[in-house]
Scaffold this motif. Structure first.
Motif, PDB file in Angstrom:
ATOM      1  N   LEU A  81       5.408   6.687   8.199  1.00 38.86           N
ATOM      2  CA  LEU A  81       4.243   5.812   8.279  1.00 38.86           C
ATOM      3  C   LEU A  81       3.438   6.091   9.541  1.00 38.86           C
ATOM      4  CD1 LEU A  81       5.828   2.454   7.081  1.00 38.86           C
ATOM      5  CD2 LEU A  81       4.101   3.787   5.860  1.00 38.86           C
ATOM      6  N   LEU A 136     -11.478   1.451  10.961  1.00 41.03           N
ATOM      7  CA  LEU A 136     -10.038   1.392  11.174  1.00 41.03           C
ATOM      8  C   LEU A 136      -9.658   1.925  12.551  1.00 41.03           C
ATOM      9  CD1 LEU A 136      -7.247   0.751  10.088  1.00 41.03           C
ATOM     10  CD2 LEU A 136      -7.204   3.008   9.003  1.00 41.03           C
ATOM     11  N   ASP A 192      -5.506   8.844   5.325  1.00 41.11           N
ATOM     12  CA  ASP A 192      -4.378   8.452   4.483  1.00 41.11           C
ATOM     13  C   ASP A 192      -4.302   6.927   4.355  1.00 41.11           C
ATOM     14  OD1 ASP A 192      -3.533  11.086   4.140  1.00 41.11           O
ATOM     15  OD2 ASP A 192      -2.140  11.009   5.832  1.00 41.11           O
ATOM     16  N   ARG A 193      -4.457   6.237   5.481  1.00 42.70           N
ATOM     17  CA  ARG A 193      -4.341   4.773   5.473  1.00 42.70           C
ATOM     18  C   ARG A 193      -5.458   4.129   4.647  1.00 42.70           C
ATOM     19  NH1 ARG A 193      -0.682   3.268   9.546  1.00 42.70           N
ATOM     20  NH2 ARG A 193      -0.161   4.996  10.939  1.00 42.70           N
ATOM     21  N   THR A 211      -5.757   8.555   9.563  1.00 46.15           N
ATOM     22  CA  THR A 211      -6.665   7.442   9.268  1.00 46.15           C
ATOM     23  C   THR A 211      -7.131   7.505   7.824  1.00 46.15           C
ATOM     24  OG1 THR A 211      -7.412   7.443  11.567  1.00 46.15           O
ATOM     25  CG2 THR A 211      -8.788   6.302   9.975  1.00 46.15           C
ATOM     26  N   LEU A 232      -4.706   4.705   0.924  1.00 47.55           N
ATOM     27  CA  LEU A 232      -3.637   3.830   0.440  1.00 47.55           C
ATOM     28  C   LEU A 232      -4.152   2.411   0.194  1.00 47.55           C
ATOM     29  CD1 LEU A 232      -0.641   5.001   2.671  1.00 47.55           C
ATOM     30  CD2 LEU A 232      -0.783   5.184   0.184  1.00 47.55           C
ATOM     31  N   MET A 233      -4.997   1.929   1.099  1.00 50.40           N
ATOM     32  CA  MET A 233      -5.531   0.582   0.934  1.00 50.40           C
ATOM     33  C   MET A 233      -6.466   0.501  -0.273  1.00 50.40           C
ATOM     34  SD  MET A 233      -5.173  -2.416   1.962  1.00 50.40           S
ATOM     35  CE  MET A 233      -4.187  -2.008   3.407  1.00 50.40           C
ATOM     36  N   GLU A 270     -13.075   4.491   7.682  1.00 50.72           N
ATOM     37  CA  GLU A 270     -12.245   5.209   8.655  1.00 50.72           C
ATOM     38  C   GLU A 270     -12.676   4.874  10.084  1.00 50.72           C
ATOM     39  OE1 GLU A 270     -11.013   9.408   7.847  1.00 50.72           O
ATOM     40  OE2 GLU A 270     -12.496   9.236   6.233  1.00 50.72           O
ATOM     41  N   SER A 293       0.820  -1.217   0.000  1.00 53.98           N
ATOM     42  CA  SER A 293       0.000   0.000   0.000  1.00 53.98           C
ATOM     43  C   SER A 293       0.848   1.258   0.000  1.00 53.98           C
ATOM     44  CB  SER A 293      -0.953  -0.008   1.206  1.00 53.98           C
ATOM     45  OG  SER A 293      -0.234  -0.112   2.413  1.00 53.98           O
ATOM     46  N   ASP A 294       2.066   1.184   0.549  1.00 48.45           N
ATOM     47  CA  ASP A 294       2.972   2.334   0.580  1.00 48.45           C
ATOM     48  C   ASP A 294       4.399   1.810   0.465  1.00 48.45           C
ATOM     49  OD1 ASP A 294       4.598   4.544   1.244  1.00 48.45           O
ATOM     50  OD2 ASP A 294       3.036   5.413   2.507  1.00 48.45           O
ATOM     51  N   LEU A 309       0.898   8.999   9.292  1.00 49.64           N
ATOM     52  CA  LEU A 309      -0.250   8.913   8.394  1.00 49.64           C
ATOM     53  C   LEU A 309      -1.558   9.067   9.165  1.00 49.64           C
ATOM     54  CD1 LEU A 309       0.776   5.905   6.108  1.00 49.64           C
ATOM     55  CD2 LEU A 309       0.770   8.328   5.490  1.00 49.64           C
TER      56      LEU A 309
END
Length: 337
Positions: A197, A232, A204-205, A202, A208-209, A229, A177-178, A200
């Motif tokens: 990392l 997560l 952003d994560r 929430t 990326l996913m 979000e 993912s990154d 980042l």
């Protein structure tokens, strides 16, 4: 209705002359995806010594067959939310947070091999009475489902594999993912990557996913992103968050390096259940080039390659996948698969 797909990626990987695979699509009425519950209610269930968080989608009646859904690496039961809701027209659904993932606590063992997870799922199914189920798995969950179908055919009525984690050792940073995740593993040099990392958000994560798993992240609504979000945040608050993913990723790579006679390619040849293999033509995680070989090795396998689709077809194309799964179930019942 029968669906025919020919894709350049799949065709170039074919080792045999046949380039077209016929997958029957059901024309049964389906609910509108936007009307489905999100997420489906979840609860912890106890199966012997195993505690598992599951999300249940009730089927049409007391005699309905059951469908069990296994997520991929870093995923959760909600990865199946839409597909399970669509298939609830025909089957009770049980989407599982595998031990150590999502809201399921880890077992006492640090062993996260796919075979160990398959044994845990078998324990769960035995505790539910041992009736055969429609088993569906994505990515790592697909590898787990494959192992379970080979070792316990009595538990599996049909098998659906969506971009299963077949051996794929391509060194390609687009598969994470990154790219900073790879640098973060390097001693000393990885400090800056780990700090980046850690910074980042929430959102952003989630972004990326989505970029990793979807061919077109723009198709995902802001409402769904907000729900992702919120999930997560809840997942990251669990004391075991992240540990299982790291151990499972290492175990998958070790499984990919075993001798051919013990590989997932050999396991596929032992599966007798009717099997639908679904792959996204733009899968960045497990190459679609693995799709034809996977389907060809399965004694009762058929392949559906979806254009403009990534690694989680059940999330990106839930209606098409639902019609293909129902088509297999109907054909299996009629003895025509």
């Amino acid at each position: 209705m029968t669906l025919l797909f020919r894709t350049p990626q799949a065709a170039s990987a074919m080792s045999r002359a046949a380039l077209l695979t016929r997958v029957p699509l059901s024309d049964a009425p389906l609910p509108d995806v936007d009307d489905l519950c999100w997420p489906w209610p979840g609860r912890n269930r106890q199966y012997g010594d195993l505690t598992v968080h599951v999300r249940e989608t009730p089927g049409p009646g007391t005699d309905s067959p059951s469908a069990v859904y296994l997520h991929g690496l870093g995923g959760t039961a909600t990865n199946w939310n839409d597909l399970a809701g669509l298939l609830a027209t025909r089957a009770d659904g049980l989407a599982v947070d595998l031990p150590g993932f999502g809201l399921s606590p880890p077992t006492t063992s640090p062993d996260y091999r796919m075979a160990t997870q398959a044994a845990a799922v078998a324990t769960m199914l035995d505790a539910r009475g041992g009736a055969p189920v429609h088993l569906l798995g994505n990515s790592m969950g697909g590898g787990i489902a494959l192992l379970l179908a080979a070792s316990r055919p009595d538990l599996v009525r049909t098998l659906t594999l969506i971009s299963p984690a077949m051996p794929d050792l391509r060194p390609d940073l687009r598969r994470v993912s990154d790219p900073k995740m790879a640098l973060a593993m390097v001693p000393w040099l990885g400090r800056r990557a780990r700090r980046a990392l850690g910074a980042l958000t929430t959102r952003d994560r989630v972004d990326l996913m989505l970029k990793l798993c979807f061919a077109d992240p723009q198709r995902v609504s802001e409402a769904r992103i907000a729900l992702a979000e919120a999930e997560l945040v809840e997942l990251m608050s669990q004391p075991w968050a992240g540990r299982a993913s790291n151990l499972a990723a290492a175990a998958i790579f070790r499984d990919w390096l075993v001798p051919a006679r013990r590989s997932l390619w050999a396991v596929a040849q032992q599966v007798t259940a009717p099997t639908l293999v679904v792959w996204g033509a733009r899968d960045r995680v497990i190459s679609v080039r693995k799709a034809p070989r996977t389907a060809a090795l399965l004694p009762a396998g058929r392949l559906l390659v979806l254009p403009r689709t990534g690694h989680t077809a059940q999330m990106e194309r839930p209606v098409t996948v639902a019609r293909a799964v129902l088509g297999m179930w109907e054909a299996a019942e009629q003895g025509t698969w």
